[in-house]
Design an enzyme around this catalytic site. Structure first.
Site, PDB file in Angstrom:
ATOM      1  N   LYS A   1       0.843  -1.195   0.000  1.00  0.00           N
ATOM      2  CA  LYS A   1       0.000   0.000   0.000  1.00  0.00           C
ATOM      3  C   LYS A   1       0.879   1.247   0.000  1.00  0.00           C
ATOM      4  CE  LYS A   1      -3.923  -2.421   1.941  1.00  0.00           C
ATOM      5  NZ  LYS A   1      -4.816  -2.769   3.045  1.00  0.00           N
TER       6      LYS A   1
ATOM      7  N   ASP B   1     -11.412   2.739   3.104  1.00  0.00           N
ATOM      8  CA  ASP B   1     -11.752   1.326   2.974  1.00  0.00           C
ATOM      9  C   ASP B   1     -13.241   1.140   2.693  1.00  0.00           C
ATOM     10  OD1 ASP B   1      -9.827  -0.700   3.075  1.00  0.00           O
ATOM     11  OD2 ASP B   1      -9.444  -0.356   5.205  1.00  0.00           O
TER      12      ASP B   1
ATOM     13  N   GLN C   1      -5.215  -1.442   9.135  1.00  0.00           N
ATOM     14  CA  GLN C   1      -5.121  -2.778   8.551  1.00  0.00           C
ATOM     15  C   GLN C   1      -5.782  -3.811   9.460  1.00  0.00           C
ATOM     16  OE1 GLN C   1      -3.946  -3.355   5.490  1.00  0.00           O
ATOM     17  NE2 GLN C   1      -4.284  -5.548   5.638  1.00  0.00           N
TER      18      GLN C   1
HETATM   19  N1  GUN Z   1      -7.275  -6.875   5.560  1.00  0.00           N
HETATM   20  C1  GUN Z   1      -7.548  -7.644   4.477  1.00  0.00           C
HETATM   21  N2  GUN Z   1      -8.113  -6.897   3.506  1.00  0.00           N
HETATM   22  C2  GUN Z   1      -8.199  -5.641   3.981  1.00  0.00           C
HETATM   23  C3  GUN Z   1      -8.679  -4.417   3.440  1.00  0.00           C
HETATM   24  O1  GUN Z   1      -9.177  -4.329   2.310  1.00  0.00           O
HETATM   25  N3  GUN Z   1      -8.565  -3.336   4.244  1.00  0.00           N
HETATM   26  C4  GUN Z   1      -8.045  -3.388   5.508  1.00  0.00           C
HETATM   27  N4  GUN Z   1      -8.005  -2.281   6.223  1.00  0.00           N
HETATM   28  N5  GUN Z   1      -7.595  -4.510   6.035  1.00  0.00           N
HETATM   29  C5  GUN Z   1      -7.662  -5.625   5.273  1.00  0.00           C
END
Ligand code: GUN
Length: 282
Positions: free
Chosen positions: A53, A120, A97
């Site tokens: 990311k 998100d 996350q």
């Molecule tokens: N963990 C697995 N997929 C995601 C996601 O799309 N966003 C976040 N914040 N955590 C995750």
């Protein structure tokens, strides 16, 4: 003959467009766009996601602020950080996350992210607005699927779409997006009866189950568009999806591979949402 939907190529094209949008935003406002990424603990997969990311941000000119908190962090410590980021004008998007280490109240922490910075698309307001077909920030993976369908020129209106999986992160928003695009949508899950028959009626089949090669050829209609959101391991430990790709592909008009399908789009959509969040706050 089937066509493979190349998520990497779509992702590359989209990142170029996002990078141009970021330049435009900077020229217009004189400000950077910032994304805060919060990782609590040391889950290996989460570390890889977070690294990618941050790399994605660099690629399109978005400034990233990374926060690594120890697994033993208290609820108060994580909440304090999210509150600070919520109040920080240099931060346009906040990503915590998931999963968070056991003992932390995930919902309470996510609820502290302002709607306008919820890149998100997980908060109740963004989910609610998606249900009402109003402008909102949409969860990255299902939004990435829609972008791929759009970029491939695949028509959705009037089609029978079947989504297998009902998670808040993928299945539910995916179903809403397809419904908003005028598909007739069926959502299946672990308690669904006649799963095979329902899937076999799908013009567009989205598999978000989390079980390796679960969708077999007998569950797929001739000419179907098959989208595989799975990230699983096969019997040899090799990365694979929820779809039995080798046996299903010849029945499809379009199919996404794993790896190289939906996966590359997810982080790109996070960058897309961060740019959108910045532009909406002007
Ligand atoms: N963990 C697995 N997929 C995601 C996601 O799309 N966003 C976040 N914040 N955590 C995750």
């Amino acid at each position: 003959m089937y066509k493979i939907i190349d998520g990497k190529a779509h992702s590359k094209g989209l990142r170029q467009e996002i990078a141009e949008g970021v330049i435009e935003y900077k020229q217009r406002t004189g400000k950077d766009i910032g994304l805060a990424v919060v990782l609590v603990g040391n889950d290996g997969a989460s570390q890889v996601y977070v690294r990618n990311k941050i790399k994605g941000c660099e690629e399109v000119g978005i400034k990233s602020f990374a926060y690594y908190l120890p697994a033993e962090s208290s609820q108060d410590q994580v909440e304090e950080l999210v509150k600070e980021l919520a109040a920080n004008d240099a931060v346009n998007g906040i990503l915590v996350q998931l999963p968070l280490p056991k003992g932390l109240d995930e919902q309470k922490i996510l609820s502290l992210i302002p709607v306008s910075k919820d890149v998100d698309g997980f908060c109740e307001s963004n989910m609610g607005n998606l249900c009402m077909n109003r402008p909102c920030l949409v969860a990255c993976t299902p939004n990435g699927v829609m972008k791929m369908l759009e970029r491939e020129g695949i028509e959705i209106r009037g089609k029978n779409a079947v989504v297998v999986g009902r998670s808040n992160i993928v299945g539910k928003p995916m179903a809403m997006l397809l419904l908003n695009a005028d598909a007739t949508v069926t959502v299946c899950h672990s308690k669904t009866k006649n799963l095979k028959e329902i899937c076999a009626g799908a013009d567009i089949l989205v598999a978000a189950i989390g079980r390796a090669k679960y969708i077999t050829a007998d569950m797929v209609k001739d000419g179907a568009v098959v989208i595989d959101v799975g990230m699983d391991r096969d019997e040899n430990g090799k990365l694979c999806g929820d779809v039995d790709f080798e046996n299903v592909k010849d029945k499809c008009s379009y199919i996404t591979p794993v790896p190289g399908g939906v996966g590359p789009m997810t982080i790109t959509m996070l960058l897309f949402n961060t740019l959108a969040a910045a532009k909406r706050s002007l």
